[in-house]
Design a protein around this motif. Structure first.
Motif, PDB file in Angstrom:
ATOM      1  N   ASP A 100     -33.663 -78.931 -79.625  1.00  0.00           N
ATOM      2  CA  ASP A 100     -32.657 -79.732 -79.748  1.00  0.00           C
ATOM      3  C   ASP A 100     -31.753 -79.666 -78.303  1.00  0.00           C
ATOM      4  N   LYS A 101     -32.311 -80.584 -77.297  1.00  0.00           N
ATOM      5  CA  LYS A 101     -31.669 -80.570 -76.155  1.00  0.00           C
ATOM      6  C   LYS A 101     -30.194 -81.302 -76.187  1.00  0.00           C
ATOM      7  N   ASN A 102     -29.920 -82.154 -77.278  1.00  0.00           N
ATOM      8  CA  ASN A 102     -28.664 -82.842 -77.341  1.00  0.00           C
ATOM      9  C   ASN A 102     -27.657 -81.676 -77.796  1.00  0.00           C
ATOM     10  N   LEU A 103     -28.206 -81.073 -78.926  1.00  0.00           N
ATOM     11  CA  LEU A 103     -27.119 -79.800 -78.981  1.00  0.00           C
ATOM     12  C   LEU A 103     -26.748 -78.818 -77.992  1.00  0.00           C
ATOM     13  N   LEU A 104     -28.021 -78.564 -77.168  1.00  0.00           N
ATOM     14  CA  LEU A 104     -27.393 -77.603 -75.892  1.00  0.00           C
ATOM     15  C   LEU A 104     -26.494 -78.382 -75.096  1.00  0.00           C
ATOM     16  N   GLN A 105     -26.515 -79.668 -75.013  1.00  0.00           N
ATOM     17  CA  GLN A 105     -25.808 -80.382 -73.949  1.00  0.00           C
ATOM     18  C   GLN A 105     -24.524 -80.239 -74.540  1.00  0.00           C
ATOM     19  N   ILE A 106     -24.218 -80.554 -75.930  1.00  0.00           N
ATOM     20  CA  ILE A 106     -22.839 -80.439 -76.496  1.00  0.00           C
ATOM     21  C   ILE A 106     -22.227 -79.181 -76.305  1.00  0.00           C
ATOM     22  N   LEU A 107     -23.019 -78.380 -76.682  1.00  0.00           N
ATOM     23  CA  LEU A 107     -22.636 -76.770 -76.094  1.00  0.00           C
ATOM     24  C   LEU A 107     -22.085 -76.703 -74.734  1.00  0.00           C
ATOM     25  N   SER A 108     -22.941 -77.131 -73.932  1.00  0.00           N
ATOM     26  CA  SER A 108     -22.762 -76.987 -72.592  1.00  0.00           C
ATOM     27  C   SER A 108     -21.421 -77.640 -71.991  1.00  0.00           C
ATOM     28  N   PRO A 132     -15.361 -77.547 -73.312  1.00  0.00           N
ATOM     29  CA  PRO A 132     -14.269 -76.831 -72.006  1.00  0.00           C
ATOM     30  C   PRO A 132     -14.365 -75.300 -72.180  1.00  0.00           C
ATOM     31  N   SER A 133     -14.124 -74.671 -71.105  1.00  0.00           N
ATOM     32  CA  SER A 133     -14.527 -73.344 -71.096  1.00  0.00           C
ATOM     33  C   SER A 133     -13.551 -72.539 -71.870  1.00  0.00           C
ATOM     34  N   SER A 134     -12.359 -73.114 -72.073  1.00  0.00           N
ATOM     35  CA  SER A 134     -11.268 -72.688 -73.055  1.00  0.00           C
ATOM     36  C   SER A 134     -11.969 -72.418 -74.351  1.00  0.00           C
ATOM     37  N   ARG A 135     -12.551 -73.327 -74.846  1.00  0.00           N
ATOM     38  CA  ARG A 135     -13.220 -73.302 -76.047  1.00  0.00           C
ATOM     39  C   ARG A 135     -14.538 -72.235 -76.015  1.00  0.00           C
TER      40      ARG A 135
END
Ligand code: SF4
Ligand code: SF4
Length: 410
Positions: A202-210, A213-216
């Motif tokens: 699920d590349k879309n999921l990986l992109q959402i995670l990527s 923001p760093s703070s999250r």
């Protein structure tokens, strides 16, 4: 609000898990007893504040040992850490909960902190012990072989089984909305466990995670239960600086054994993905194994491999379908298997409430004690033929010659 620490469960307040069909639950241990039909279209928060979950939360908070949670009560009465205790320990540390519950005057929850996300049945493997609901490859195969007795078994249980398996997958709108509600737009999330199918597809999921923001990211612990076919180091680099990233790689053996039991697997590729990632991020890999008839003769090789590479190892025991379980291992074969296992190298056992911590002695004990079942043994031999047909695979008895005499029997 008063809460009773003997029965209170933080999972019912702050954790959500979806199944392949997008029905929802609060923990994996309720899965066996409770089907929340009709919850497919609810948002995670609507589900958590539905009357049934509010009532469950209320009863547990007030000291009632409800029957749906029998696995936790049984573990606790046997002195084993229960999932309830583990989730409470994980979520309530830091003292924030006292303030939260002191102010609370109702049983509605305000935030989801832990998510177990199943991406549906999209998968690039067709493993020997898997089924159409969990693997799109097996779904395609079974659709073309509906008359097989092994597919009929599932259809007898649920005539809509194949139909329901078809409509899962990470491209469905329901799943995509769930991900957005639970991860992209949920500022409270602290822990996300991704399961499949194969979640790294699920590349879309990986992109959402990527893209978070760093703070999250710095507050979030990510876990992927993966078949190891995707490059883990590259995935880690894409994801970025999360608080913790872990890969739980499912292996049934090393070399040809892995490639036989996990159809679609390329051992040298998987091995290099694991070792490269472990070198890049020490302690980020666990290997998970399911003890079963077709691979148990080579289990010692897998244990030696994790031992040599200093990778944590967990073992589960396959019970269903029973014709693939250890019940079908002939009594005369057991001493051969046990002799191999008595000589394995030391290995690190994963400490987690999800798995029984099997030491080598516990593994041997399990194999010794299991009672042989002739009916299942006969079905096992038939299933091996069913599994191997139309696949580019060596014969099982060539991968595990120890079984040859039992397959030659008439
Ligand atoms: S089964 Fe255990 S972890 Fe799950 S909701 Fe019940 S008490 Fe909590
Ligand atoms: S990798 Fe997992 S989901 Fe895919 S076929 Fe194997 S067991 Fe099933």
């Amino acid at each position: 609000m008063e809460i009773n620490p003997d029965t209170f469960c933080a999972a019912t307040w702050f954790q959500v898990r979806n199944r392949q069909d997008m029905t929802k639950t609060v923990c994996c241990q309720l899965d066996w007893t409770t089907k929340d039909l009709g919850t497919e279209k609810l948002t995670p928060m609507e589900y958590m504040n539905s009357p049934k979950i509010i009532n469950m939360r209320k009863q547990l908070s007030q000291g009632k040992k409800i029957k749906e949670c029998s696995v936790c009560w049984r573990n606790e009465s046997n002195g084993v850490l229960s999932l309830r205790q583990a989730v409470n320990e994980q979520l309530l540390r830091g003292g924030w909960s006292e303030l939260y519950f002191n102010k609370k005057d109702n049983y509605e929850t305000d935030m989801i902190l832990i998510a177990d996300v199943k991406i549906g049945n999209t998968c690039n493997f067709a493993c020997i012990m898997c089924n159409a609901q969990d693997s799109s490859k097996i779904y395609a195969d079974w659709m073309a072989n509906k008359d097989s007795e092994f597919v009929e078994d599932y259809l007898k249980e649920d005539s809509m089984y194949l139909e329901k398996s078809k409509s899962t997958g990470y491209k469905t709108n329901l799943y995509r909305k769930h991900i957005n509600d639970l991860i992209a737009n949920n500022k409270h999330i602290l822990s996300i466990k991704m399961l499949g199918g194969e979640p790294l597809m699920d590349k879309n999921l990986l992109q959402i995670l990527s893209d978070m923001p760093s703070s999250r990211k710095k507050k979030i612990h990510l876990q992927f239960v993966t078949n190891g076919s995707h490059n883990l180091k590259q995935t880690t680099e894409l994801l970025g600086n999360f608080k913790k990233i872990e890969y739980h790689v499912s292996l049934e053996g090393v070399g040809t054994m892995q490639e036989y039991a996990r159809y679609g697997a390329n051992w040298s590729q998987i091995e290099s993905h694991i070792l490269e990632q472990e070198e890049y991020m020490n302690g980020s890999i666990q290997v998970q194994h399911v003890m079963q008839a077709s691979t148990v003769c080579k289990l010692h090789e897998l244990i030696n491999w994790v031992g040599e590479n200093n990778i944590e190892f967990s073992v589960d025991n396959l019970f269903s379908p029973s014709y693939l379980s250890l019940q079908v291992v002939p009594n005369k074969l057991k001493p051969v298997i046990i002799k191999h296992l008595q000589n394995v190298k030391p290995f690190a056992i994963v400490q987690s409430t999800e798995y029984t911590p099997y030491s080598i002695n516990a593994i041997i004990d399990t194999i010794e004690k299991i009672v042989f079942n002739k009916t299942n043994f006969d079905r096992y031999k038939k299933y091996i033929n069913f599994y191997e047909r139309d696949k580019v695979l060596p014969a099982f008895v060539d991968v595990c010659p120890e079984w040859k005499e039992y397959f030659d029997e008439v």
